[in-house]
Structure formats: structure tokens, C-alpha cells
Design an enzyme around this catalytic site. Structure first.
Site, short mmCIF file in Angstrom:
data_model
loop_
_atom_site.label_atom_id
_atom_site.label_comp_id
_atom_site.label_asym_id
_atom_site.label_seq_id
_atom_site.Cartn_x
_atom_site.Cartn_y
_atom_site.Cartn_z
N HIS A 19 0.83 -1.20 0.00
CA HIS A 19 0.00 0.00 0.00
C HIS A 19 0.87 1.26 0.00
O HIS A 19 0.62 2.20 -0.75
CB HIS A 19 -0.90 0.06 1.25
N LYS A 43 -15.46 -7.52 5.47
CA LYS A 43 -14.09 -8.02 5.54
C LYS A 43 -13.66 -8.34 6.98
O LYS A 43 -12.51 -8.68 7.20
CB LYS A 43 -13.11 -7.00 4.94
N ARG A 93 -1.56 -6.54 -8.07
CA ARG A 93 -0.51 -7.49 -7.70
C ARG A 93 -0.41 -8.61 -8.72
O ARG A 93 0.66 -9.09 -9.00
CB ARG A 93 -0.81 -8.10 -6.33
N SER A 131 -3.22 -7.70 2.83
CA SER A 131 -3.57 -7.50 4.24
C SER A 131 -4.16 -8.77 4.84
O SER A 131 -3.86 -9.13 5.98
CB SER A 131 -4.56 -6.35 4.39
#
Length: 170
Positions: A19, A43, A93, A131
């Protein structure tokens, strides 16, 4: 010429080196970069909205004077419009990220064609970082020092110890 404002949205739970890389590089492309810290209860966040905001603010210090951190709980395109943004910055990514992000960019364009989406590839050394995986590794006592800053590492490890996490929380 009008100020070019970009928004880099995310939950940042926790903020990773990936990030930070996208924030640093994205800030070079716009006059002002707003890091939008969003709520996403689906999440199962490890950190509260306020904790994530404080974490992101701390981690972007020194990356540029044109970076601002703002919390939001709205449709991204509504938030972007409220901020006067003409650009959404997204990090990629892998191919799987691209498929999802491509679909989101198309939907966002249908909502507001005046806001462009810019994709930045994550630095090769940072591409595997997510994450969700950082939290999972930490929950089993694994090393996360290669994925987050020392301060974030301490916060994640303290939270894991506090709530006794075992396994994936999302």
C-alpha cells in the site's frame, strides 16, 4: 490548469508495504492524493475505522506533502466526486487483481465517466503482500516483518495477542 486530485481507496487493515509503495508512487501522478480509508464490515476488520485512519496517517508521513487521509463510508464514485477527484488509483498485484479491478473500473465509468482509473503494478518484491494474508500469518505467530513497517507489525501482533486470533478472519 485545474488541480488534479486522485483517490486511492482501501480498507488498509492493516496498511502494508505494498500500500505504501502505491501511495508513494501515486502521489507523483497527481497534484493531491487522497487516501480514502473505507469501512467494509464484510471483511471483518481487525482494526476499527479510527485505528486504521491513525495507522495510515502515521505511515504516509514523509511520503509527500500532497497526501491527505480521509475516511469514507459511501460509494467510491460518490466519494471521488465529493473530493473533486478526476482519478482513482488502484494497485495491482496479479492477474486475479486485474480481472476484479477491470470490472470495477468499468462499473465506476458507467457511474461517472469523468473519473479515470489508473492501475499501478505493485513493486515486484511487494506483489504477494495482501492484508488478509498478513493477518492470517500473524494469527498463527508467523513472521510479518517483511510485509509491514515495524510499527504496524507491533500493532498487528498486539491485536492478535489481545483477541487470541487463530486462522483466517477474512
Amino acid at each position: 490548469m485545474a488541480e488534479r486530485i486522485g483517490v486511492y481507496p482501501g480498507t488498509f487493515d492493516p496498511i502494508t508495504l505494498g500500500h505504501v509503495d502505491i501511495i508513494r508512487r501515486g502521489a507523483k501522478l497527481v497534484d493531491r492524493l487522497i487516501v480514502g480509508v473505507t469501512t467494509n464490515p464484510s471483511k471483518s476488520p481487525m482494526f476499527s475505522d479510527d485505528e486504521r485512519m491513525a495507522m495510515v496517517r502515521r505511515e504516509v508521513v514523509g511520503l509527500g506533502d500532497n497526501i491527505e487521509v480521509v475516511g469514507f463510508d459511501a460509494l467510491l464514485m460518490h466519494f471521488a466526486t465529493q473530493q473533486g477527484a478526476s482519478v482513482i488509483v488502484r494497485g495491482l498485484r496479479a492477474v486475479a487483481d486485474f480481472e476484479y479491478e477491470y470490472q470495477m473500473a468499468g462499473m465506476n465509468q458507467q457511474i461517472n465517466a469523468g473519473v479515470e482509473t489508473i492501475f499501478l503494478m505493485a513493486d515486484v518484491s511487494l506483489q504477494p503482500i495482501a492484508s488478509r494474508l498478513v493477518k492470517e500469518i500473524a494469527s498463527y505467530g508467523g513472521p510479518i516483518h517483511k510485509f509491514v513497517t515495524p510499527t504496524v507489525r507491533a500493532e498487528v501482533e498486539a491485536r492478535v495477542a489481545e483477541i487470541g486470533l487463530k486462522g483466517d478472519r477474512g
